[in-house]
Structures are given as C-alpha cells and as structure tokens.
Enzyme design. Structure first.
Site, PDB file in Angstrom:
ATOM      1  N   GLN A   1       0.838  -1.202   0.000  1.00  0.00           N
ATOM      2  CA  GLN A   1       0.000   0.000   0.000  1.00  0.00           C
ATOM      3  C   GLN A   1       0.873   1.252   0.000  1.00  0.00           C
ATOM      4  O   GLN A   1       1.593   1.490   0.979  1.00  0.00           O
ATOM      5  CB  GLN A   1      -0.872  -0.029   1.266  1.00  0.00           C
ATOM      6  CG  GLN A   1      -1.771   1.164   1.459  1.00  0.00           C
ATOM      7  CD  GLN A   1      -2.440   1.141   2.825  1.00  0.00           C
ATOM      8  OE1 GLN A   1      -1.832   0.740   3.805  1.00  0.00           O
ATOM      9  NE2 GLN A   1      -3.681   1.584   2.903  1.00  0.00           N
ATOM     10  N   GLY A   2       0.816   2.032  -1.071  1.00  0.00           N
ATOM     11  CA  GLY A   2       1.622   3.259  -1.153  1.00  0.00           C
ATOM     12  C   GLY A   2       0.820   4.457  -0.726  1.00  0.00           C
ATOM     13  O   GLY A   2       0.308   5.216  -1.553  1.00  0.00           O
ATOM     14  N   TYR A   3       0.704   4.643   0.563  1.00  0.00           N
ATOM     15  CA  TYR A   3      -0.108   5.748   1.094  1.00  0.00           C
ATOM     16  C   TYR A   3       0.761   6.804   1.777  1.00  0.00           C
ATOM     17  O   TYR A   3       0.928   7.902   1.295  1.00  0.00           O
ATOM     18  CB  TYR A   3      -1.129   5.209   2.104  1.00  0.00           C
ATOM     19  CG  TYR A   3      -2.459   4.821   1.505  1.00  0.00           C
ATOM     20  CD1 TYR A   3      -2.536   4.282   0.223  1.00  0.00           C
ATOM     21  CD2 TYR A   3      -3.642   4.982   2.225  1.00  0.00           C
ATOM     22  CE1 TYR A   3      -3.761   3.916  -0.324  1.00  0.00           C
ATOM     23  CE2 TYR A   3      -4.870   4.621   1.683  1.00  0.00           C
ATOM     24  CZ  TYR A   3      -4.925   4.085   0.412  1.00  0.00           C
ATOM     25  OH  TYR A   3      -6.135   3.730  -0.113  1.00  0.00           O
ATOM     26  N   SER A   4       1.325   6.459   2.955  1.00  0.00           N
ATOM     27  CA  SER A   4       2.024   7.462   3.767  1.00  0.00           C
ATOM     28  C   SER A   4       3.265   7.998   3.064  1.00  0.00           C
ATOM     29  O   SER A   4       3.906   7.301   2.288  1.00  0.00           O
ATOM     30  CB  SER A   4       2.456   6.847   5.102  1.00  0.00           C
ATOM     31  OG  SER A   4       1.339   6.515   5.874  1.00  0.00           O
TER      32      SER A   4
ATOM     33  N   GLU B   1     -15.056  -3.491   5.607  1.00  0.00           N
ATOM     34  CA  GLU B   1     -14.806  -4.665   6.456  1.00  0.00           C
ATOM     35  C   GLU B   1     -14.398  -4.282   7.876  1.00  0.00           C
ATOM     36  O   GLU B   1     -13.227  -4.310   8.246  1.00  0.00           O
ATOM     37  CB  GLU B   1     -13.727  -5.551   5.809  1.00  0.00           C
ATOM     38  CG  GLU B   1     -13.614  -6.950   6.389  1.00  0.00           C
ATOM     39  CD  GLU B   1     -14.864  -7.796   6.122  1.00  0.00           C
ATOM     40  OE1 GLU B   1     -15.264  -8.510   7.044  1.00  0.00           O
ATOM     41  OE2 GLU B   1     -15.434  -7.723   5.030  1.00  0.00           O
TER      42      GLU B   1
ATOM     43  N   ASN C   1      -4.896   5.859  16.716  1.00  0.00           N
ATOM     44  CA  ASN C   1      -6.073   5.879  17.585  1.00  0.00           C
ATOM     45  C   ASN C   1      -6.518   7.304  17.886  1.00  0.00           C
ATOM     46  O   ASN C   1      -7.700   7.556  18.113  1.00  0.00           O
ATOM     47  CB  ASN C   1      -5.777   5.101  18.873  1.00  0.00           C
ATOM     48  CG  ASN C   1      -5.821   3.601  18.627  1.00  0.00           C
ATOM     49  OD1 ASN C   1      -5.860   3.152  17.471  1.00  0.00           O
ATOM     50  ND2 ASN C   1      -5.826   2.820  19.684  1.00  0.00           N
ATOM     51  N   GLU C   2      -5.576   8.229  17.859  1.00  0.00           N
ATOM     52  CA  GLU C   2      -5.949   9.632  18.082  1.00  0.00           C
ATOM     53  C   GLU C   2      -6.771  10.163  16.900  1.00  0.00           C
ATOM     54  O   GLU C   2      -7.739  10.905  17.083  1.00  0.00           O
ATOM     55  CB  GLU C   2      -4.700  10.494  18.305  1.00  0.00           C
ATOM     56  CG  GLU C   2      -4.032  10.281  19.656  1.00  0.00           C
ATOM     57  CD  GLU C   2      -3.376   8.901  19.797  1.00  0.00           C
ATOM     58  OE1 GLU C   2      -2.937   8.347  18.770  1.00  0.00           O
ATOM     59  OE2 GLU C   2      -3.312   8.379  20.925  1.00  0.00           O
TER      60      GLU C   2
END
Lengths: 376, 384
Positions: free
Chosen positions: B124-127, B242, B370-371
């Site tokens: 996954q190329g996200y960040s 999901e 989570n923040e």
C-alpha cells in the site's frame, strides 16, 4: 444469532423510556428524595399498573414471566430517568428469589400489585460480598426456628413489610451448603432495624436479629437449599442493576456532549478542544462496550448452566464497575465547577453510579468470582 | 434476541476447525502474531488460495467462497484460534473491494484472480514523510504523458514492499485544486525501473517496513483506477471496508489462551491471586469487545451499515492487543527476554513475547492512529 428486540420488547422499552424521561426526571427525583424510604407510594402503584412489578414473577403466580432482557430494558430507562423507587431491590431481587424457590402463590400474592414490599437480607458485616458467607443462624426449636445474627445494608428494608433472610441451618460460616431462606415479618420481636439513606438514593438498613422466633411455615423452599436460588436471584438483580447503570451512563454521555457544544470559553465551544473531544469519545466507547455487556449478561443469566451464568454476570459487573466510574468521573470533569454541585443532575448521576460500583458485588469481588469459575 | 450461532453456522465452524487442525503449519511453533518469514507467509496464503479460502471475504464471482458475513467471521475466528497467521490485508481486504467497486472489467480480470490464489502480493503506497495522519497532504507527483503517468516521489512505512509484486498508490495528479481533489489511485508494478526500496527495521527487530522511492517511474495510463482526481474517494472507501475483523478479537483470545497455559504451567504464577486477577480483567475486557464486535456483525449480516458501536472497535481492539502482549512480556519475566532471530531453542511458553510487545506498539498507529480515530468519532458525536 440475532441482536434485535422483539416487537413487544420495543414497546416495553418505549413505554419505560416515556415514563422515565417525561414522567420522571430530575424534578421528580428531587421531590421523591425527602419522602420516607425514597419511595413515592403513588409512583410504586403506577409501576405496578404498568405490570413491571409482575415481570420477575412466573405467570402461574400472577406475574408476567418476563425475561431478564425485558427487565433490563425497563431498568435502563429507569436509570436514564434517575428513578429512585427501588425497582431492583424491591421487585427484581425478591421476585426472582421467590420464583426460584418455587414459592407458592400465597407467598407471592400482592407482590405484582405493589401491595406488599419485600427486601432480601443476605449481606453481613464481614461477609466479603459473598452470599455464601452467612453467619446468621436458624436453630430448629419446637416446630419452628429461632434466628440470630446480623445483616448489613439491606436495600429497601425500611419499606418492606417482610424480609427474606438468609440464615444457616447447617454447615460452617462460609460454605454454600446449609443456607436456608426465611420470611421474617419486619415487626417481629427481636428484629431491630437501623435505617439510613445510601449514597445516590434508596434506603437501606442494618438489621440485628436477636432470637427471632419463626414458625415452620416461615421457611421458603427446602431447608439447607437456599444458596442456589439466592445466588441466581442476586445474579439477576446484578444484571438489572447493570442495565440501570447503563441508562445513567448514557444520560451522562448525552449531557456531556450537549454541554461541550453550548459552553463557550476563549470565544469558542469547549467541544472544539481536542483534549476534551477525546475524553468524550472515550466515554462513548465505554458506554457501547458496557451496552454489549448488558445485552450479553441479560441473555446468559438465564443459562441453565450455572458456570455460564456466573461468568457472564461477573464479567458484566466487573466491566461496568470500572466503566461506570470512568464515564461518571469524566462527565463531572468536563462539566467543570457546575459538575461538582447538587444543582445539576450530573452530580446526582455521579453519586448513583458511585454506589452502583459497590452494590451487588464490587469489581474486585466479581473479578475473583470470574477467575474462580472456569468456562464449562 | 439470540446470541448463539445457528446450527448451520456451527456445522460450518466445525468444518473450518477440522481443516485448520489438519493444515496449520504447526512445525513453526505457536504463532507469535508477527509475519516475519516470507516463505512461511506465502506458503500459507497459497495453501488457502488452493482451497479457495484465501479471499474469504469475496464473492464467488471474484474467486472467493461467497460466504455470509457470519461465515467470514467464523472463518477468521477459527483461523486465529488455530494459531494460523492472518493473511496480508493489502490485496484481499484493501485493494480487492476498491477494484470490485471502482475498477474496470479489464482491471478486475487482470488483478483479482491472482490475489485470490495467493500468487501476487500487494503493498500500500499511502504514507509519505510529510503526509502521515494528514494523508491528503501527500506530494508524490504523477504527470500524465501520452499513454502513461510519470511518477516521482517517496512513500514511507510501506509494509512488505520488499515482498510485493504491485503497489496501489495514492499520487497527486493535480496540485492546483484543494488537496483532496487532486489525488488519483494508481496500480504500480514493483519491477518497473525507477523504484528503489530501502528497508526500515522496527523495534521488534524485524524488517516489515520500507521506504519506497519513485524516480521517473512510467506507469501505464490504464493502471489508473476510477477517474483521475477521484483517488481520495477510493482511499476513504478502502478504509471503511470490512469492520468486522478490525478488533482482532480471536487473535487476542488465542494469545490470552497461550498466556493462561504458560501461567498454569508455572508453579509460582499459578498461585498468585494478582496474576489471576490480571488474566480475569483482560478476559472481561475481551468479552466486552467480542460482543461489541458481534453487534456490528449482526448489523452487517442483515445488510445494514455498521452502527456507531463499531467506531470504537479499532481503538479498544488495539489497546487490548497491547495490554495482552504487555502481560505476556511481564509475566514471562526472564523467559520472555531471549531476542529471537529464528528457531532458537527456548521456553516456547513465552517465546517471542518481548518482540510481540514491541511489534504491537504499531497497532495503535497504523490504519489511522487511535488519536485520529478519536478525532473522526468526535466529529460524529459533536457535529460542531
């Protein structure tokens, strides 16, 4: 698997919510607080007319044979509307107990109509929250019994005409076997009540039993066999108390969310501050987790397998014992100064939830019980 | 209200359980929940693929078994309780649903079947270094040139990029519009010239993460999914898909069960009431999470969207995974300290506990910290 409520349950919830939120609420709570025993007789009759007092009782005894889930729906609504009348201590616990003892219709007469109030006296000084720890003794004498011992914090005792008292007819002070249940007229000679209000509402009494003479007919169910029905009835009452706490937690979540939207500081609603937003979210998550526990335990408390029932109820009470304190503490903190006053309902919910943490077994008690009960 | 699975679902559970018993590679020892060996992971995924169960959330049309939401939940539960690794989510539960919803026929035919068979692996190329929680601020640039895009930029925290055949990638195709509107969703073959992968070793001592540098990488224009500039919509769709296994309930039950066995085998720990209390408290938390998860499953299996109760699943689920691993490490004491590279002969009860503790610190960071989850939920609750 299906988590949905039946049509009848939805109607029950709707009418209980309407009663608790529209017909009761903070104003009615405040007018009930000065009444003797924190119980308005007119309101108790009204609850009886709704049929809610008959829910814990079997149909062949004039009751409605309600499920634990039915009762939880009512209790959640009562908790949200801060209803003081002692539904759990005065209806659910004694009703279930008498049912589980197979008590005859005569014994149950008047309960569903709200004519006779009952209280269950089981906890004792030093009993460590465990109903098996019973030092009160019932000696067989003649064709009856003589009861001696002490009971502590008997909820609803000041309102009750009859007390259901656990007393040992055999065995040592802390074993489940040998406990029997007796119906004791609150006015009997040798019965001394010391009544007091408990934190958050409701009246209780410490009771001294000094050679109280009972006829043989005072024995409820079979001799030496009182622990099993007592434990099961306490489990049902615990679930009902959890549902009531859930209602109060949800009310605090709503009030706190609204307050964060309307209260302004630094020229902006305080709900725009991330530190406060995250606390509100944590409250929300705890309410949802607690709701899951109330639903789970309301179903599993009716399991025919005692270990399933014990684990489910103790898990729920251990969880809500912590989550209810968390939600109540955050609600007070996020309301700031007004949160610690008696002027706002928030502080009253806070006291009710603080007492809930202790009643029907603390988190520590239920974690011990859970750990000691392996899954079947 | 009925909290028990139907007889049909219980029969299904028995079937899955029996298959897992016969097929989970136990010679590797109990799962410590860290995917660290490429060949082990691939062999397991291909085995599931051959059975038709790798893409267990997919319909038959795309090479899945076509199970109900409840069957999928049961399958994942039995997989976890058998100590088997979870499958890599990138192709199966991230790209798959996006292609099914937004991909064209050619893309679906080309990419979905090999994922379902376990033959092609995705990352996954996200960040990016300057686009983490603020993902829409990503800068990797894709410029359209004739029949291809020319891609330049850098991705980071790219899990298993060094295992992957392909990367689905968010790129900026238009820098002149509000940041969410200039993003597109590209499929990039990792063997294309101009891609350089640099490993990042995490505090568990393993190599899961990478930096991926893209320099003049030519990506065929047909590898654009959906419309140009519509990538943010696809990215959001992917993240909301999901919700029923996000809490990791069964994996936590498995790890808590391992911990309980280890405690029972220890003559001192087994008699310590503080330890019994700690295990009980963890299990109680897990029961609350399990029933919240089941409430969500109930809604999904009735065709309703997940309710608000599901929003806390990731937060609570990861907190609990971390708490259990912390207990494994602390109760393991000195037995948990060996820092394993591969197959050392140590006490299996607490093997890998310390590494797992380190590994799981990432669980409350990946997939949206989570923040950030709390920010999103606060927006829903407060609607300010």
């Amino acid at each position: 698997m299906d988590f949905s409520y039946s049509q009848e349950q939805k109607m029950l919830r709707e009418s209980a919510t309407r009663f608790a939120l529209k017909g009761y609420g903070f104003e009615r709570y405040k007018t009930t607080l000065p009444l003797p025993g924190h119980c308005d007789p007119a309101l108790w009759s009204q609850i009886a007319e709704f049929g809610w007092l008959g829910l814990p009782l079997p149909e062949d005894a004039g009751g409605l044979g309600g499920s634990a889930l039915d009762i939880s729906l009512i209790c959640e609504a009562l908790g949200g509307g801060m209803v003081l009348e002692p539904y759990v201590a005065g209806a659910v616990l004694p009703g279930r107990l008498l049912s589980f003892c197979g008590a005859d219709a005569g014994r149950l007469a008047g309960l569903a109509e709200g004519k006779a109030q009952l209280a269950v006296a089981w906890a004792e000084p030093g009993s460590a929250e465990d109903p098996a720890c019973c030092a009160t003794r019932a000696q067989a004498e003649g064709d009856g019994y003589v009861l001696s011992g002490r009971k502590q914090c008997v909820l609803n005792a000041p309102n009750a005409a009859t007390l259901i008292v656990s007393a040992r007819t055999s065995g040592s002070d802390s074993e489940p076997g040998g406990i029997s249940l007796f119906a004791v007229d609150a006015g009997s000679s040798g019965v001394e009540l010391k009544p007091y209000p408990v934190m958050g509402g409701g009246y209780a009494a410490d009771i001294r039993l000094d050679r109280v003479r009972l006829e043989a007919t005072a024995l409820i169910g079979a001799a030496d066999a009182g622990f099993a029905p007592l434990e099961a009835a306490l489990d049902h009452a615990t679930v009902a108390a959890c549902a009531q706490a859930l209602g109060a937690m949800n009310a605090l979540l709503e009030r706190t969310g609204n307050y964060l939207k309307v209260r302004k500081q630094f020229g902006t609603p305080i709900g725009s501050f991330q530190a406060l937003q995250h606390r509100l979210v944590e409250m929300f998550v705890e309410v949802e987790q607690s709701r899951s526990m109330v639903v789970m335990s309301s179903v599993r408390v009716e399991s025919a397998e005692p270990a399933v029932r014990r684990r489910a109820v103790s898990a729920a009470k251990a969880y809500l014992g912590q989550s209810s304190k968390f939600v109540a503490q955050q609600a007070v903190q996020l309301h700031g100064g007004i949160g610690v006053t008696e002027e706002l309902d928030v502080g009253h919910y806070f006291r009710q939830l603080s007492a809930f943490g202790t009643l029907y077994g603390s988190r520590e008690y239920h974690l011990r019980r859970f750990a000691a009960t392996p899954a079947p | 209200m009925n909290l028990d699975f139907s007889p049909e679902d219980q029969a299904f559970r028995a079937e899955i359980r029996a298959w897992m018993r016969d097929n989970v590679p136990l010679q590797e020892g109990p799962s410590i929940g860290i995917p660290s060996h490429r060949e082990t992971q691939f062999a397991w995924e291909r085995k599931l693929g051959a059975k038709g169960w790798l893409a267990y959330t997919w319909t038959k049309e795309y090479g899945g078994p076509g199970w109900t939401a409840t069957q999928r939940y049961i399958f994942d539960t039995e997989r976890a309780l058998a100590g088997a690794p979870s499958s890599s989510p990138f192709g199966l539960s991230m790209l798959g649903p996006v292609l099914m919803h937004y991909g064209n026929e050619a893309q679906k035919r080309r990419y979905l079947p090999p994922i379902a068979r376990g033959e092609e692996f995705w990352c996954q190329g996200y960040s990016e270094p300057a686009a983490g929680s603020d993902l829409a601020g990503l800068k990797t640039r894709a410029t359209r040139e004739a029949d291809h895009y020319l891609v330049n930029g850098q991705k980071i925290w790219t899990t298993q990029a060094h295992w992957a055949n392909f990367m689905f990638c968010l790129v900026r195709t238009n820098p002149d519009v509000p940041k969410q509107q200039g993003i597109s969703f590209l499929l990039i073959d990792m063997s294309t010239p101009g891609i350089e992968i640099r490993p990042i070793t995490t505090i568990d001592g393993h190599h899961h993460l990478n930096e991926v540098f893209l320099t003049n990488v030519r990506v065929p224009a047909e590898n654009l999914v959906g419309e140009e500039g519509n990538g943010w919509t696809l990215a959001k769709y992917l993240l909301t898909h999901e919700r029923t296994s996000i809490a990791g309930v069964a994996d936590s039950y498995y790890q808590l069960g391992r911990l309980r066995e280890a405690v029972d085998a220890d003559p001192v720990l087994v008699r310590d009431p503080a330890v019994a209390r700690r295990l009980a408290a963890l299990e109680v938390d897990l029961i609350a999470l399990e029933y919240t998860n089941l409430r969500t499953l109930d809604r999904v299996s009735k065709g309703q969207p997940p309710g608000s109760e599901s929003s806390g699943l990731k937060i609570k689920g990861t907190e609990l995974q971390q708490a259990i691993s912390e207990a494994q490490m602390e109760l393991g004491g000195l037995s948990a300290l060996p820092w394993l590279s591969a197959g050392e002969d140590v006490d299996p009860a607490f093997a890998g506990a310390t590494q797992r503790y380190n590994f799981l610190r990432a669980s409350s960071i990946y997939g949206g910290t989570n923040e950030i989850q709390k920010n999103v939920l606060a927006k829903l609750l407060l609607q300010l």
